[in-house]
Design a protein around this motif. Structure first.
Motif, PDB file in Angstrom:
ATOM      1  N   LYS A   1       0.876  -1.173   0.000  1.00  0.00           N
ATOM      2  CA  LYS A   1       0.000   0.000   0.000  1.00  0.00           C
ATOM      3  C   LYS A   1       0.908   1.215   0.000  1.00  0.00           C
ATOM      4  CE  LYS A   1      -3.997   2.037   2.344  1.00  0.00           C
ATOM      5  NZ  LYS A   1      -3.681   3.409   2.152  1.00  0.00           N
ATOM      6  N   ALA A   2       0.835   1.996  -1.058  1.00  0.00           N
ATOM      7  CA  ALA A   2       1.663   3.194  -1.197  1.00  0.00           C
ATOM      8  C   ALA A   2       0.813   4.419  -0.942  1.00  0.00           C
ATOM      9  CB  ALA A   2       2.283   3.252  -2.587  1.00  0.00           C
ATOM     10  N   GLY A   3       1.142   5.153   0.113  1.00  0.00           N
ATOM     11  CA  GLY A   3       0.396   6.362   0.436  1.00  0.00           C
ATOM     12  C   GLY A   3      -1.068   6.080   0.656  1.00  0.00           C
ATOM     13  N   GLU A   4      -1.913   6.876   0.023  1.00  0.00           N
ATOM     14  CA  GLU A   4      -3.360   6.726   0.153  1.00  0.00           C
ATOM     15  C   GLU A   4      -3.934   5.794  -0.910  1.00  0.00           C
ATOM     16  OE1 GLU A   4      -5.111   7.978   2.712  1.00  0.00           O
ATOM     17  OE2 GLU A   4      -3.174   8.654   3.469  1.00  0.00           O
ATOM     18  N   GLY A   5      -3.057   5.174  -1.696  1.00  0.00           N
ATOM     19  CA  GLY A   5      -3.531   4.265  -2.739  1.00  0.00           C
ATOM     20  C   GLY A   5      -4.118   2.990  -2.165  1.00  0.00           C
ATOM     21  N   ASP A   6      -4.769   2.240  -3.021  1.00  0.00           N
ATOM     22  CA  ASP A   6      -5.344   0.960  -2.620  1.00  0.00           C
ATOM     23  C   ASP A   6      -4.243  -0.087  -2.501  1.00  0.00           C
ATOM     24  OD1 ASP A   6      -7.977   1.914  -2.611  1.00  0.00           O
ATOM     25  OD2 ASP A   6      -8.186   1.541  -4.765  1.00  0.00           O
TER      26      ASP A   6
ATOM     27  N   SER B   1       2.089   1.796  -9.658  1.00  0.00           N
ATOM     28  CA  SER B   1       1.785   3.224  -9.672  1.00  0.00           C
ATOM     29  C   SER B   1       1.674   3.700  -8.238  1.00  0.00           C
ATOM     30  CB  SER B   1       0.466   3.494 -10.400  1.00  0.00           C
ATOM     31  OG  SER B   1       0.584   3.146 -11.753  1.00  0.00           O
ATOM     32  N   ILE B   2       2.300   4.847  -7.956  1.00  0.00           N
ATOM     33  CA  ILE B   2       2.244   5.394  -6.602  1.00  0.00           C
ATOM     34  C   ILE B   2       1.814   6.855  -6.651  1.00  0.00           C
ATOM     35  CG2 ILE B   2       3.961   3.818  -5.629  1.00  0.00           C
ATOM     36  CD1 ILE B   2       6.005   6.100  -5.834  1.00  0.00           C
ATOM     37  N   PRO B   3       1.008   7.275  -5.666  1.00  0.00           N
ATOM     38  CA  PRO B   3       0.596   8.679  -5.597  1.00  0.00           C
ATOM     39  C   PRO B   3       1.664   9.509  -4.883  1.00  0.00           C
ATOM     40  CG  PRO B   3      -0.512   7.424  -3.887  1.00  0.00           C
ATOM     41  CD  PRO B   3       0.331   6.448  -4.667  1.00  0.00           C
TER      42      PRO B   3
ATOM     43  N   GLN C   1      -0.330  15.411  -5.853  1.00  0.00           N
ATOM     44  CA  GLN C   1      -1.504  15.357  -6.735  1.00  0.00           C
ATOM     45  C   GLN C   1      -1.270  14.493  -7.973  1.00  0.00           C
ATOM     46  OE1 GLN C   1      -4.402  16.652  -5.872  1.00  0.00           O
ATOM     47  NE2 GLN C   1      -3.495  17.396  -3.973  1.00  0.00           N
ATOM     48  N   LYS C   2      -0.066  13.936  -8.110  1.00  0.00           N
ATOM     49  CA  LYS C   2       0.285  13.152  -9.298  1.00  0.00           C
ATOM     50  C   LYS C   2       0.438  11.679  -8.940  1.00  0.00           C
ATOM     51  CE  LYS C   2       2.747  16.857 -11.641  1.00  0.00           C
ATOM     52  NZ  LYS C   2       3.979  17.234 -12.329  1.00  0.00           N
ATOM     53  N   THR C   3       0.385  10.863  -9.969  1.00  0.00           N
ATOM     54  CA  THR C   3       0.651   9.440  -9.830  1.00  0.00           C
ATOM     55  C   THR C   3       1.810   9.100 -10.752  1.00  0.00           C
ATOM     56  OG1 THR C   3      -1.653   8.964  -9.312  1.00  0.00           O
ATOM     57  CG2 THR C   3      -0.321   7.125 -10.071  1.00  0.00           C
TER      58      THR C   3
END
Length: 121
Positions: free
Chosen positions: A61-66, A83-85, A88-90
């Motif tokens: 789990k990266a940051g607020e990502g699923d 993909s990581i947030p 405001q970008k991914t």
């Protein structure tokens, strides 16, 4: 019938205990010094990774990502594009290293930025 219900209960208890005792940890990205100067602009100060090794998979789990699963080889190695947030970008990065040794890194090919994932205690 009684034997079946006891077997089912035992199976559920094993499944629950396996999930509860998954080897989990958190890590923060630290920019490697050999990365280009442009990479220093990436604000990863609030980005954290949460990992949990569950058998042959690593939950990431990266940051607020699923959260998602990455296969772990028999020797503990992982290699997956994710993909990581970041703000405001991914960004698309390659997650590589050894999950069992908690020796992981992410690399962004577009900018040649390399971040070591430093485990937190």
């Amino acid at each position: 019938m009684h034997f079946f219900s006891m077997t089912a209960i035992a199976g559920v208890m094993v499944a629950v205990s396996t999930a509860a005792f998954a080897d989990s940890w958190r890590a923060k990205p630290v920019l490697e010094s050999r990365s280009p100067m442009l990479c220093r602009q990436a604000d990863v100060s609030k980005l954290f990774f949460a990992f949990a090794e569950m058998g042959g998979d690593l939950s990431v789990k990266a940051g607020e990502g699923d959260p998602f699963l990455v296969p772990v080889s028999a020797d503990g190695s992982v290699a997956r594009t994710i993909s990581i947030p970041v703000g405001q970008k991914t960004f698309t990065v390659d997650l590589t290293g050894n999950a069992r040794g908690r020796d992981l890194q992410v690399y962004n090919r577009d900018y040649a930025c390399l971040f070591k994932l430093q485990p937190l205690s």
